[in-house]
Motif scaffolding. Structure first.
Motif, PDB file in Angstrom:
ATOM      1  N   VAL A 115     -82.985 -31.263  74.311  1.00  0.00           N
ATOM      2  CA  VAL A 115     -83.858 -30.229  73.755  1.00  0.00           C
ATOM      3  C   VAL A 115     -83.910 -30.266  72.231  1.00  0.00           C
ATOM      4  O   VAL A 115     -84.864 -29.763  71.643  1.00  0.00           O
ATOM      5  N   GLU A 116     -82.918 -30.869  71.575  1.00  0.00           N
ATOM      6  CA  GLU A 116     -82.931 -30.980  70.115  1.00  0.00           C
ATOM      7  C   GLU A 116     -83.364 -32.364  69.628  1.00  0.00           C
ATOM      8  O   GLU A 116     -84.125 -32.477  68.677  1.00  0.00           O
ATOM      9  N   LYS A 117     -82.889 -33.417  70.293  1.00  0.00           N
ATOM     10  CA  LYS A 117     -83.159 -34.784  69.838  1.00  0.00           C
ATOM     11  C   LYS A 117     -84.413 -35.382  70.468  1.00  0.00           C
ATOM     12  O   LYS A 117     -84.890 -36.414  70.021  1.00  0.00           O
ATOM     13  N   GLY A 118     -84.907 -34.776  71.542  1.00  0.00           N
ATOM     14  CA  GLY A 118     -86.010 -35.374  72.285  1.00  0.00           C
ATOM     15  C   GLY A 118     -85.485 -36.446  73.226  1.00  0.00           C
ATOM     16  O   GLY A 118     -84.306 -36.470  73.564  1.00  0.00           O
TER      17      GLY A 118
ATOM     18  N   GLU B 172     -91.933 -34.252  86.004  1.00  0.00           N
ATOM     19  CA  GLU B 172     -90.975 -33.589  85.123  1.00  0.00           C
ATOM     20  C   GLU B 172     -91.523 -33.551  83.708  1.00  0.00           C
ATOM     21  O   GLU B 172     -91.172 -34.385  82.880  1.00  0.00           O
ATOM     22  N   PRO B 173     -92.381 -32.593  83.397  1.00  0.00           N
ATOM     23  CA  PRO B 173     -92.951 -32.544  82.044  1.00  0.00           C
ATOM     24  C   PRO B 173     -91.896 -32.230  81.004  1.00  0.00           C
ATOM     25  O   PRO B 173     -91.045 -31.382  81.214  1.00  0.00           O
ATOM     26  N   PHE B 174     -91.929 -32.957  79.905  1.00  0.00           N
ATOM     27  CA  PHE B 174     -91.051 -32.702  78.783  1.00  0.00           C
ATOM     28  C   PHE B 174     -91.659 -31.610  77.916  1.00  0.00           C
ATOM     29  O   PHE B 174     -92.860 -31.346  77.990  1.00  0.00           O
ATOM     30  N   ALA B 175     -90.865 -31.025  77.056  1.00  0.00           N
ATOM     31  CA  ALA B 175     -91.315 -29.943  76.206  1.00  0.00           C
ATOM     32  C   ALA B 175     -92.534 -30.352  75.384  1.00  0.00           C
ATOM     33  O   ALA B 175     -93.450 -29.564  75.189  1.00  0.00           O
ATOM     34  N   SER B 176     -92.567 -31.594  74.916  1.00  0.00           N
ATOM     35  CA  SER B 176     -93.701 -32.025  74.089  1.00  0.00           C
ATOM     36  C   SER B 176     -95.007 -32.042  74.869  1.00  0.00           C
ATOM     37  O   SER B 176     -96.071 -31.946  74.284  1.00  0.00           O
ATOM     38  N   GLN B 177     -94.936 -32.149  76.193  1.00  0.00           N
ATOM     39  CA  GLN B 177     -96.146 -32.144  77.018  1.00  0.00           C
ATOM     40  C   GLN B 177     -96.605 -30.712  77.325  1.00  0.00           C
ATOM     41  O   GLN B 177     -97.735 -30.509  77.723  1.00  0.00           O
ATOM     42  N   GLN B 178     -95.709 -29.764  77.181  1.00  0.00           N
ATOM     43  CA  GLN B 178     -96.026 -28.384  77.541  1.00  0.00           C
ATOM     44  C   GLN B 178     -96.626 -27.602  76.385  1.00  0.00           C
ATOM     45  O   GLN B 178     -97.130 -26.530  76.582  1.00  0.00           O
TER      46      GLN B 178
ATOM     47  N   GLN C 187     -78.616 -28.409  77.608  1.00  0.00           N
ATOM     48  CA  GLN C 187     -78.970 -29.243  76.457  1.00  0.00           C
ATOM     49  C   GLN C 187     -79.932 -30.374  76.850  1.00  0.00           C
ATOM     50  O   GLN C 187     -80.806 -30.745  76.080  1.00  0.00           O
ATOM     51  N   MET C 188     -79.716 -30.915  78.057  1.00  0.00           N
ATOM     52  CA  MET C 188     -80.500 -32.063  78.526  1.00  0.00           C
ATOM     53  C   MET C 188     -80.996 -31.787  79.938  1.00  0.00           C
ATOM     54  O   MET C 188     -80.389 -32.237  80.918  1.00  0.00           O
ATOM     55  N   PRO C 189     -82.081 -31.008  80.074  1.00  0.00           N
ATOM     56  CA  PRO C 189     -82.531 -30.602  81.406  1.00  0.00           C
ATOM     57  C   PRO C 189     -83.153 -31.717  82.241  1.00  0.00           C
ATOM     58  O   PRO C 189     -83.412 -31.523  83.423  1.00  0.00           O
ATOM     59  N   HIS C 190     -83.383 -32.867  81.642  1.00  0.00           N
ATOM     60  CA  HIS C 190     -83.908 -34.023  82.371  1.00  0.00           C
ATOM     61  C   HIS C 190     -82.980 -35.195  82.123  1.00  0.00           C
ATOM     62  O   HIS C 190     -82.803 -35.622  80.978  1.00  0.00           O
ATOM     63  N   MET C 191     -82.368 -35.704  83.203  1.00  0.00           N
ATOM     64  CA  MET C 191     -81.456 -36.847  83.114  1.00  0.00           C
ATOM     65  C   MET C 191     -81.823 -37.837  84.202  1.00  0.00           C
ATOM     66  O   MET C 191     -82.169 -37.436  85.319  1.00  0.00           O
TER      67      MET C 191
END
Length: 159
Positions: free
Chosen positions: A105-108, A152-158, A72-76
């Motif tokens: 992944v859902e809330k950003g 650590e790129p976030f989904a929004s960067q990819q 759910q939270m791949p970056h912590m």
């Protein structure tokens, strides 16, 4: 100071260092998605209560809960501060402030702040958590927050 007093002081210092290492290892294990490290810091009958994120009543369930959290939270990124530890023989209690930035992944991106309430025991010479309860102070969505550098790129960067 006699030998007995000196040994008691040395035990108190070693115990405090071991407990502070457990607190740091918890943050590192979650941040690095390190199952082996996470497993090493709990007694088998320990509990973890993270209101809003899950709870577990033994080490195996703690590891399952962590694996679900990592999906759910791949970056912590946890920061632990101000540990207040009270040691009484082979038992200890403590509180530690936490500030965390997660990419959900859902809330950003979200920031979570609160206080951990901990119990520890030394069994067979090894200190480990017996319980950890998180008192959530804030969960704050970081609207339009996007890192501009890092590895650590976030989904929004990819996209």
């Amino acid at each position: 100071m006699n030998t007995e007093q000196l040994l008691a002081r040395l035990d108190a210092l070693e115990s405090r260092a071991a407990i502070e290492t457990l607190i740091s290892a918890y943050a590192n294990a979650f941040d690095r998605l390190d199952r082996a490290l996470l497993q090493s810091i709990w007694h088998a009958d320990s509990s973890l209560d993270l209101p809003g994120f899950g709870s577990a009543s033994n080490r195996d369930d703690i590891l399952l809960m962590a694996e679900n959290s990592w999906r759910q939270m791949p970056h912590m990124h946890h920061w632990m501060a101000n540990p207040l530890i009270r040691i009484d023989g082979d038992s200890a209690t403590g509180t530690v402030a936490a500030d965390c930035v997660f990419y959900d992944v859902e809330k950003g991106p979200v920031q979570v702040s609160g206080l951990y309430h901990d119990t520890f025991e030394r069994r067979a010479g090894k200190w480990a958590f017996t319980s950890r309860h998180f008192e959530l102070h804030y969960l704050t969505p970081l609207k339009d927050w996007v890192p501009v550098a890092g590895n650590e790129p976030f989904a929004s960067q990819q996209a």
